[in-house]
Design a protein around this motif. Structure first.
Motif, PDB file in Angstrom:
ATOM      1  N   ASP A   1       0.829  -1.217   0.000  1.00 25.59           N
ATOM      2  CA  ASP A   1       0.000   0.000   0.000  1.00 25.59           C
ATOM      3  C   ASP A   1       0.858   1.259   0.000  1.00 25.59           C
ATOM      4  O   ASP A   1       0.524   2.252  -0.653  1.00 25.59           O
ATOM      5  CB  ASP A   1      -0.939   0.007   1.212  1.00 25.59           C
ATOM      6  N   SER A   2       1.960   1.225   0.733  1.00 25.05           N
ATOM      7  CA  SER A   2       2.839   2.397   0.776  1.00 25.05           C
ATOM      8  C   SER A   2       3.470   2.660  -0.584  1.00 25.05           C
ATOM      9  O   SER A   2       3.605   3.810  -1.013  1.00 25.05           O
ATOM     10  CB  SER A   2       3.944   2.188   1.820  1.00 25.05           C
ATOM     11  N   ILE A   3       3.855   1.590  -1.281  1.00 25.33           N
ATOM     12  CA  ILE A   3       4.460   1.751  -2.606  1.00 25.33           C
ATOM     13  C   ILE A   3       3.458   2.349  -3.574  1.00 25.33           C
ATOM     14  O   ILE A   3       3.786   3.204  -4.406  1.00 25.33           O
ATOM     15  CB  ILE A   3       4.977   0.397  -3.130  1.00 25.33           C
ATOM     16  N   ARG A   4       2.209   1.937  -3.481  1.00 28.29           N
ATOM     17  CA  ARG A   4       1.175   2.418  -4.404  1.00 28.29           C
ATOM     18  C   ARG A   4       0.742   3.848  -4.098  1.00 28.29           C
ATOM     19  O   ARG A   4       0.456   4.627  -5.003  1.00 28.29           O
ATOM     20  CB  ARG A   4      -0.046   1.494  -4.347  1.00 28.29           C
ATOM     21  N   LYS A   5       0.709   4.225  -2.813  1.00 28.50           N
ATOM     22  CA  LYS A   5       0.088   5.486  -2.426  1.00 28.50           C
ATOM     23  C   LYS A   5       1.073   6.584  -2.026  1.00 28.50           C
ATOM     24  O   LYS A   5       0.738   7.763  -2.097  1.00 28.50           O
ATOM     25  CB  LYS A   5      -0.889   5.236  -1.260  1.00 28.50           C
ATOM     26  N   ASP A   6       2.250   6.218  -1.582  1.00 30.71           N
ATOM     27  CA  ASP A   6       3.211   7.201  -1.081  1.00 30.71           C
ATOM     28  C   ASP A   6       4.297   7.443  -2.131  1.00 30.71           C
ATOM     29  O   ASP A   6       5.148   6.585  -2.358  1.00 30.71           O
ATOM     30  CB  ASP A   6       3.836   6.699   0.225  1.00 30.71           C
ATOM     31  N   PRO A   7       4.304   8.607  -2.792  1.00 26.64           N
ATOM     32  CA  PRO A   7       5.278   8.851  -3.859  1.00 26.64           C
ATOM     33  C   PRO A   7       6.722   8.842  -3.376  1.00 26.64           C
ATOM     34  O   PRO A   7       7.613   8.399  -4.094  1.00 26.64           O
ATOM     35  CB  PRO A   7       4.876  10.230  -4.391  1.00 26.64           C
ATOM     36  N   THR A   8       6.970   9.322  -2.154  1.00 26.37           N
ATOM     37  CA  THR A   8       8.332   9.324  -1.623  1.00 26.37           C
ATOM     38  C   THR A   8       8.826   7.903  -1.396  1.00 26.37           C
ATOM     39  O   THR A   8       9.951   7.543  -1.769  1.00 26.37           O
ATOM     40  CB  THR A   8       8.392  10.115  -0.298  1.00 26.37           C
ATOM     41  N   PHE A   9       7.982   7.085  -0.802  1.00 24.94           N
ATOM     42  CA  PHE A   9       8.333   5.687  -0.564  1.00 24.94           C
ATOM     43  C   PHE A   9       8.513   4.956  -1.893  1.00 24.94           C
ATOM     44  O   PHE A   9       9.436   4.156  -2.063  1.00 24.94           O
ATOM     45  CB  PHE A   9       7.232   5.009   0.260  1.00 24.94           C
ATOM     46  N   ARG A  10       7.625   5.255  -2.857  1.00 25.14           N
ATOM     47  CA  ARG A  10       7.693   4.598  -4.168  1.00 25.14           C
ATOM     48  C   ARG A  10       9.000   4.943  -4.888  1.00 25.14           C
ATOM     49  O   ARG A  10       9.638   4.092  -5.501  1.00 25.14           O
ATOM     50  CB  ARG A  10       6.493   5.011  -5.017  1.00 25.14           C
ATOM     51  N   HIS A  11       9.404   6.221  -4.782  1.00 22.22           N
ATOM     52  CA  HIS A  11      10.647   6.641  -5.408  1.00 22.22           C
ATOM     53  C   HIS A  11      11.841   5.924  -4.775  1.00 22.22           C
ATOM     54  O   HIS A  11      12.738   5.450  -5.483  1.00 22.22           O
ATOM     55  CB  HIS A  11      10.815   8.149  -5.270  1.00 22.22           C
ATOM     56  N   ALA A  12      11.852   5.841  -3.461  1.00 23.65           N
ATOM     57  CA  ALA A  12      12.950   5.165  -2.766  1.00 23.65           C
ATOM     58  C   ALA A  12      12.993   3.687  -3.149  1.00 23.65           C
ATOM     59  O   ALA A  12      14.072   3.111  -3.341  1.00 23.65           O
ATOM     60  CB  ALA A  12      12.778   5.311  -1.254  1.00 23.65           C
ATOM     61  N   PHE A  13      11.818   3.085  -3.287  1.00 27.07           N
ATOM     62  CA  PHE A  13      11.746   1.677  -3.677  1.00 27.07           C
ATOM     63  C   PHE A  13      12.289   1.474  -5.085  1.00 27.07           C
ATOM     64  O   PHE A  13      13.027   0.526  -5.360  1.00 27.07           O
ATOM     65  CB  PHE A  13      10.295   1.200  -3.582  1.00 27.07           C
ATOM     66  N   GLN A  14      11.930   2.379  -6.003  1.00 32.82           N
ATOM     67  CA  GLN A  14      12.429   2.296  -7.376  1.00 32.82           C
ATOM     68  C   GLN A  14      13.945   2.426  -7.422  1.00 32.82           C
ATOM     69  O   GLN A  14      14.622   1.719  -8.169  1.00 32.82           O
ATOM     70  CB  GLN A  14      11.782   3.391  -8.228  1.00 32.82           C
ATOM     71  N   GLN A  15      14.495   3.343  -6.615  1.00 27.23           N
ATOM     72  CA  GLN A  15      15.944   3.525  -6.572  1.00 27.23           C
ATOM     73  C   GLN A  15      16.635   2.277  -6.037  1.00 27.23           C
ATOM     74  O   GLN A  15      17.675   1.868  -6.547  1.00 27.23           O
ATOM     75  CB  GLN A  15      16.290   4.738  -5.695  1.00 27.23           C
ATOM     76  N   MET A  16      16.047   1.674  -5.027  1.00 31.99           N
ATOM     77  CA  MET A  16      16.616   0.461  -4.449  1.00 31.99           C
ATOM     78  C   MET A  16      16.629  -0.665  -5.481  1.00 31.99           C
ATOM     79  O   MET A  16      17.638  -1.362  -5.649  1.00 31.99           O
ATOM     80  CB  MET A  16      15.807   0.031  -3.218  1.00 31.99           C
ATOM     81  N   CYS A  17      15.523  -0.829  -6.185  1.00 28.59           N
ATOM     82  CA  CYS A  17      15.431  -1.892  -7.188  1.00 28.59           C
ATOM     83  C   CYS A  17      16.401  -1.644  -8.333  1.00 28.59           C
ATOM     84  O   CYS A  17      17.024  -2.579  -8.856  1.00 28.59           O
ATOM     85  CB  CYS A  17      14.005  -1.980  -7.730  1.00 28.59           C
ATOM     86  N   SER A  18      16.526  -0.389  -8.724  1.00 27.53           N
ATOM     87  CA  SER A  18      17.432  -0.049  -9.823  1.00 27.53           C
ATOM     88  C   SER A  18      18.868  -0.403  -9.473  1.00 27.53           C
ATOM     89  O   SER A  18      19.648  -0.842 -10.331  1.00 27.53           O
ATOM     90  CB  SER A  18      17.324   1.443 -10.150  1.00 27.53           C
ATOM     91  N   SER A  19      19.224  -0.242  -8.210  1.00 30.19           N
ATOM     92  CA  SER A  19      20.599  -0.509  -7.791  1.00 30.19           C
ATOM     93  C   SER A  19      20.950  -1.989  -7.859  1.00 30.19           C
ATOM     94  O   SER A  19      22.128  -2.348  -7.946  1.00 30.19           O
ATOM     95  CB  SER A  19      20.817   0.007  -6.358  1.00 30.19           C
ATOM     96  N   ILE A  20      19.922  -2.868  -7.852  1.00 27.16           N
ATOM     97  CA  ILE A  20      20.190  -4.313  -7.952  1.00 27.16           C
ATOM     98  C   ILE A  20      19.759  -4.868  -9.301  1.00 27.16           C
ATOM     99  O   ILE A  20      19.732  -6.081  -9.513  1.00 27.16           O
ATOM    100  CB  ILE A  20      19.496  -5.093  -6.815  1.00 27.16           C
ATOM    101  N   GLY A  21      19.383  -3.954 -10.229  1.00 25.06           N
ATOM    102  CA  GLY A  21      19.133  -4.368 -11.603  1.00 25.06           C
ATOM    103  C   GLY A  21      17.791  -5.005 -11.866  1.00 25.06           C
ATOM    104  O   GLY A  21      17.650  -5.770 -12.821  1.00 25.06           O
ATOM    105  N   VAL A  22      16.779  -4.720 -11.051  1.00 23.25           N
ATOM    106  CA  VAL A  22      15.438  -5.246 -11.311  1.00 23.25           C
ATOM    107  C   VAL A  22      14.452  -4.088 -11.378  1.00 23.25           C
ATOM    108  O   VAL A  22      14.698  -3.009 -10.845  1.00 23.25           O
ATOM    109  CB  VAL A  22      14.989  -6.243 -10.217  1.00 23.25           C
ATOM    110  N   ASP A  23      13.329  -4.323 -12.056  1.00 19.46           N
ATOM    111  CA  ASP A  23      12.325  -3.276 -12.203  1.00 19.46           C
ATOM    112  C   ASP A  23      10.936  -3.862 -11.992  1.00 19.46           C
ATOM    113  O   ASP A  23      10.229  -4.186 -12.938  1.00 19.46           O
ATOM    114  CB  ASP A  23      12.419  -2.656 -13.602  1.00 19.46           C
ATOM    115  N   PRO A  24      10.517  -4.023 -10.728  1.00 21.66           N
ATOM    116  CA  PRO A  24       9.215  -4.625 -10.444  1.00 21.66           C
ATOM    117  C   PRO A  24       8.039  -3.744 -10.827  1.00 21.66           C
ATOM    118  O   PRO A  24       6.910  -4.187 -10.801  1.00 21.66           O
ATOM    119  CB  PRO A  24       9.264  -4.850  -8.922  1.00 21.66           C
ATOM    120  N   LEU A  25       8.288  -2.474 -11.167  1.00 21.26           N
ATOM    121  CA  LEU A  25       7.190  -1.592 -11.556  1.00 21.26           C
ATOM    122  C   LEU A  25       7.006  -1.542 -13.066  1.00 21.26           C
ATOM    123  O   LEU A  25       6.205  -0.772 -13.570  1.00 21.26           O
ATOM    124  CB  LEU A  25       7.450  -0.167 -11.042  1.00 21.26           C
ATOM    125  N   ALA A  26       7.708  -2.389 -13.794  1.00 24.55           N
ATOM    126  CA  ALA A  26       7.660  -2.321 -15.251  1.00 24.55           C
ATOM    127  C   ALA A  26       6.412  -2.957 -15.832  1.00 24.55           C
ATOM    128  O   ALA A  26       6.177  -2.867 -17.020  1.00 24.55           O
ATOM    129  CB  ALA A  26       8.897  -3.000 -15.840  1.00 24.55           C
TER     130      ALA A  26
END
Length: 251
Positions: A57-82
């Motif tokens: 829910d936080s990833i879907r609704k909180d833009p700050t949390f979503r951005h941090a999550f995207q950055q974390m995923c990018s650093s390990i080479g995956v893109d779960p929001l694609a």
């Protein structure tokens, strides 16, 4: 000679035996490494499953949390929001790939509904505002980064959706299959700086254009491209052009 030949054959046999031993050791090490990697992936998948159920829910609704999550995923080479096709198991597990596609559909809705007035070009911030209103969410819940990511998922459709930087950090979204030339991009940048209004004098003074070039660029945007409107009774210059994609709308 026979004795030397025997020594040579024995050495050759020892070399072959050494090579075979090294090959077996290499195979054993490779298998051990693969097993170790599989165990790590299993633990990682388990951890991500827990993370998804806890923070979805936080990833879907909180833009700050979503951005941090995207950055974390990018650093390990995956893109779960694609999305489900590119994100695969990641998107399915997190349940947010569809959110990105849903946002994409709403972007198309806004772009198509405003195309008649803006010629298929809309300022990115204005698009974010209109999509947020369509979704019924407060300002800031949907970010420019969210919109840019969704537009990238629309590119395979071949409909011309693209984010273009026109200068001074300003971005516009094109939703028609046509390229913006250098003159058009310059006019759009100056129009945004003036709240949508642009006159020949602005291009001559600020950009160093000849008056003929300025007039031709503006008339092409008006008559050929449908990207601006003409005010033939402008109080200051007698003739001014208004670029809808650079204007602020209250709807």
């Amino acid at each position: 000679m026979h004795r030397l030949g025997g020594v040579g054959l024995a050495a050759f046999d020892r070399q072959r035996e050494s090579q075979r031993s090294f090959a077996e050791l290499s195979t054993e090490l490779s298998k051990t490494q693969i097993d170790h990697l599989h165990n790590q992936l299993t633990h990682f998948r388990s951890a991500l499953t827990h993370f998804a159920s806890t923070h979805r829910d936080s990833i879907r609704k909180d833009p700050t949390f979503r951005h941090a999550f995207q950055q974390m995923c990018s650093s390990i080479g995956v893109d779960p929001l694609a999305g489900p096709r590119k994100g695969g198991w990641w998107a399915e597990m997190l349940g947010i790939g569809d959110w990105q596609y849903e946002l994409g559909i709403q972007i198309v809705d806004v772009c198509v509904s405003t195309r008649e007035r803006n010629g298929g070009v809309i300022e990115l911030g204005e698009l974010v505002r209109m999509v947020s209103k369509l979704r019924g969410v407060e300002s800031g819940v949907v970010t420019e980064e969210d919109v840019i990511r969704s537009i990238k998922t629309l590119q395979p459709l071949g409909a011309g959706y693209e984010v273009i930087e026109v200068g001074n950090g300003k971005k516009i979204v094109r939703s028609v299959v046509k390229e913006l030339d250098e003159n058009q991009a310059t006019v759009l940048a100056e129009a945004q700086a003036e709240g949508g209004r642009i006159v020949e004098e602005t291009l001559v003074t600020r950009r160093g254009w000849t008056r003929e070039r300025a007039r031709t660029a503006l008339e092409n945007m008006l008559l050929r491209d449908g990207l601006c409107w003409l005010d033939a009774q402008d109080e200051q210059h007698g003739k001014a052009y208004w670029v809808p994609s650079a204007m602020k709308w209250d709807e």
